[in-house]
Design a protein around this motif. Structure first.
Motif, short mmCIF file in Angstrom:
data_model
loop_
_atom_site.label_atom_id
_atom_site.label_comp_id
_atom_site.label_asym_id
_atom_site.label_seq_id
_atom_site.Cartn_x
_atom_site.Cartn_y
_atom_site.Cartn_z
N ALA A 1 0.83 -1.21 0.00
CA ALA A 1 0.00 0.00 0.00
C ALA A 1 0.86 1.26 0.00
O ALA A 1 0.55 2.24 -0.68
CB ALA A 1 -0.92 -0.01 1.21
N CYS A 2 1.96 1.23 0.75
CA CYS A 2 2.85 2.40 0.82
C CYS A 2 3.58 2.58 -0.51
O CYS A 2 3.68 3.70 -1.03
CB CYS A 2 3.85 2.23 1.95
N ALA A 3 4.08 1.47 -1.05
CA ALA A 3 4.80 1.55 -2.33
C ALA A 3 3.91 2.07 -3.45
O ALA A 3 4.36 2.79 -4.34
CB ALA A 3 5.36 0.17 -2.69
N LYS A 4 2.64 1.70 -3.39
CA LYS A 4 1.70 2.15 -4.42
C LYS A 4 1.39 3.63 -4.26
O LYS A 4 1.32 4.37 -5.25
CB LYS A 4 0.41 1.33 -4.33
N ARG A 5 1.23 4.07 -3.01
CA ARG A 5 0.85 5.47 -2.75
C ARG A 5 2.04 6.42 -2.88
O ARG A 5 1.90 7.57 -3.29
CB ARG A 5 0.24 5.58 -1.36
N VAL B 1 5.71 10.02 7.96
CA VAL B 1 6.80 10.63 7.21
C VAL B 1 6.63 10.52 5.70
O VAL B 1 6.84 11.51 4.98
CB VAL B 1 8.16 10.04 7.67
N PRO B 2 6.27 9.36 5.14
CA PRO B 2 6.11 9.30 3.67
C PRO B 2 5.14 10.34 3.13
O PRO B 2 5.44 11.02 2.13
CB PRO B 2 5.60 7.88 3.43
N ALA B 3 3.98 10.48 3.77
CA ALA B 3 2.99 11.47 3.30
C ALA B 3 3.53 12.88 3.45
O ALA B 3 3.29 13.74 2.58
CB ALA B 3 1.69 11.30 4.07
N ALA B 4 4.27 13.15 4.54
CA ALA B 4 4.80 14.49 4.77
C ALA B 4 5.87 14.83 3.73
O ALA B 4 5.93 15.97 3.24
CB ALA B 4 5.37 14.59 6.18
N ILE B 5 6.72 13.85 3.39
CA ILE B 5 7.75 14.09 2.36
C ILE B 5 7.11 14.33 1.01
O ILE B 5 7.52 15.24 0.26
CB ILE B 5 8.73 12.90 2.31
N GLN C 1 4.29 21.81 -0.10
CA GLN C 1 3.40 21.91 1.06
C GLN C 1 4.15 21.37 2.29
O GLN C 1 4.24 20.17 2.51
CB GLN C 1 2.13 21.10 0.81
N PHE C 2 4.69 22.27 3.11
CA PHE C 2 5.57 21.89 4.21
C PHE C 2 4.86 21.82 5.57
O PHE C 2 5.49 21.57 6.59
CB PHE C 2 6.73 22.87 4.32
N GLU C 3 3.55 22.00 5.58
CA GLU C 3 2.83 22.04 6.85
C GLU C 3 2.97 20.74 7.63
O GLU C 3 3.17 20.75 8.85
CB GLU C 3 1.35 22.34 6.61
N ALA C 4 2.86 19.60 6.94
CA ALA C 4 2.91 18.32 7.65
C ALA C 4 4.28 18.08 8.28
O ALA C 4 4.38 17.66 9.44
CB ALA C 4 2.56 17.18 6.69
N GLN D 1 -2.04 6.73 5.27
CA GLN D 1 -2.61 6.97 3.94
C GLN D 1 -3.54 8.18 4.01
O GLN D 1 -4.63 8.09 4.58
CB GLN D 1 -3.39 5.74 3.46
N PRO D 2 -3.13 9.33 3.46
CA PRO D 2 -4.01 10.51 3.48
C PRO D 2 -5.32 10.24 2.77
O PRO D 2 -5.37 9.49 1.79
CB PRO D 2 -3.19 11.58 2.75
#
Length: 492
Positions: free
Chosen positions: A252-256, A312-316, A323-326, A483-484
């Motif tokens: 799921a992470c690799a796909k997103r 971290v993945p979603a924030a990066i 978009q640096f808020e996360a 997952q956002p």
């Protein structure tokens, strides 16, 4: 006249002697403390203050007041050996973090006093506190030159204090204070529990006063010869790379986030750049220059806690789109707890005396991204910071005379298992090293580990204290990547 004693009379005399000694120690402890209360702990406690010479070689010189807190055992028939909690940092107030750790020590507290000592330079013990930068405008807070000037100003202000000779805040001297508190409380021996920097303190106390240690738990082991500013580069890099690898192995992470490593590399290459974020205190937008060093320090914070690492993945990915808020939010979460705020003057007094002189002397390669970010920062500060004398024996770890339980989180970005493995070998046969593969910085906070600590310390004999079974924690899985939620427009 010769008095003859029967076998039973001799035993009775010994028993009476033990009871008298216990009553005397209890009376001494009560005389040394006063009833008090602190926020976060509902029951009545005992507080004490012990005056100690700032310079151990000058008993008649300036004094520091070492403050300590005793959480009395709940049972009347308590055990004579208290539990001493050594705080991290360096720079945390042990009394300040007491409410945060009480839940995991609750069972131990049934029959043992819990002791929290504000190490000299922290809390109320001759505090070496710098101004709080959290309320500065973001542009000023992000300016590294301005930050260095503030540290210099703090040093100058601290040196004007009656206890402001910054050479006398080393771990070695502080542990002598701790042993003086033990004597004041009338405890023959006590059990040590240290986390992070508290493990270095526990090892140093054990080196100087092995006869007063019954059991030791060290969680997130920071050996005395660890050069923190340089080891951070290696260990933070390893934790970040492990997160990238975990994402690649999680479908799921690799796909997103299929380009996560590339996005991170491109993000670093794009700095410095001007970004605009809302100030978390005012909610007003502020613009400032984000540098590579600041981003690297920001990413380190969430790696301490696996549940935050999962973000971290979603924030990066968001930051790669501007978009640096996360990322900013994750970095801010690690510094928002007032109870764990470091006394920076004490922090630098320890690191500059014990770590800084050994920087650049190791053969360890630095992290590919992290480089010398932390080393350069400490180098600029420690150049002018007064440094205390550290005995050569401080950097040695002698064999343990009593059982030691070492704990490590496999995903820890600052004190990973490699450090504890080396210390366990030096301590020798009376040790057990428990590694929780998916834990971050600090294993004691995991739900079932309180029971493990209790069994270890409560064991009647050294022979039965180890080994301990920590399967309940070892099997904890790594949190999946966050997952956002994707918003979709609802068609009329």
């Amino acid at each position: 006249m010769k008095i003859c004693r029967t076998r039973h009379g001799g035993r009775l005399a010994v028993l009476v002697g033990v009871l008298v000694a216990l009553m005397s120690a209890q009376h001494k402890a009560q005389a040394a403390t006063r009833a008090c209360r602190i926020e976060g702990i509902p029951n009545e406690l005992q507080c004490g203050v012990l005056k100690r010479p700032l310079d151990p070689a000058r008993a008649d010189g300036p004094q520091v007041e070492v403050h300590y807190l005793v959480v009395p055992a709940m049972a009347r028939n308590k055990q004579p050996d208290p539990v001493l909690m050594l705080a991290g940092g360096p720079g945390q107030s042990a009394i300040g973090v007491a409410p945060l750790v009480m839940s995991r020590l609750a069972r131990l507290n049934n029959r043992r006093d819990l002791v929290f000592i504000d190490q000299r330079g922290t809390g109320k013990s001759a505090p070496l506190q710098c101004a709080d930068d959290s309320r500065l405008p973001m542009a000023e807070s992000a300016d590294e030159s301005a930050s260095l000037r503030r540290v210099e100003q703090c040093r100058e202000q601290l040196q004007k204090l009656p206890y402001g000779d910054l050479r006398f805040y080393t771990t070695t001297i502080a542990m002598q204070d701790f042993d003086a508190v033990r004597a004041e409380l009338g405890a023959e021996r006590w059990n040590l529990i240290g986390g992070s920097y508290g493990t270095r303190a526990a090892l140093e106390y054990q080196r100087q006063f092995p006869q007063h240690v019954r059991r030791t738990v060290i969680d997130g082991v920071a050996p005395p010869d660890l050069v923190l500013p340089e080891s951070l580069s290696v260990d933070v890099q390893a934790a970040l790379d492990a997160e990238f690898k975990a994402c690649e192995g999680e479908p799921a992470c690799a796909k997103r986030f299929p380009q996560l490593r590339q996005q991170w590399t491109q993000l670093l290459a794009s700095l410095p750049r001007t970004v605009t974020l809302r100030n978390p205190l005012t909610n007003e937008p502020e613009s400032f220059t984000l540098t590579r060093n600041q981003l690297l320090r920001t990413i380190r914070g969430p790696l301490y806690v696996p549940s935050m690492t999962s973000l971290v993945p979603a924030a990066i990915q968001a930051a790669s789109k501007g978009q640096f808020e996360a990322l900013a939010g994750l970095g801010g979460m690690m510094s928002s707890n007032k109870a764990t705020r470091l006394a920076l003057g004490m922090h630098f007094s320890v690191i500059c005396a014990e770590d800084f002189p050994r920087m650049g002397k190791g053969a360890e390669a630095l992290g590919s991204d992290m480089g010398r970010v932390e080393a350069e920062s400490y180098d600029r500060i420690c150049r002018n910071w007064p440094r205390g004398e550290v005995p050569a024996a401080f950097y040695q770890v002698p064999p343990a005379q009593t059982p030691v339980l070492l704990l490590s989180g496999g995903a820890d970005p600052v004190t990973p298992p490699r450090h504890a493995e080396r210390v366990a070998k030096l301590l020798g046969a009376k040790t057990q090293h428990i590694v929780v593969p998916q834990a971050g910085h600090g294993v004691m906070s995991l739900g079932c580990m309180g029971e493990v600590l209790y069994r270890f310390i409560d064991a009647k004999t050294d022979a039965t204290a180890l080994p301990q079974d920590a399967a309940c924690a070892i099997k904890i899985p790594r949190p999946p990547a966050f997952q956002p939620i994707i918003r979709t427009e609802v068609q009329p």
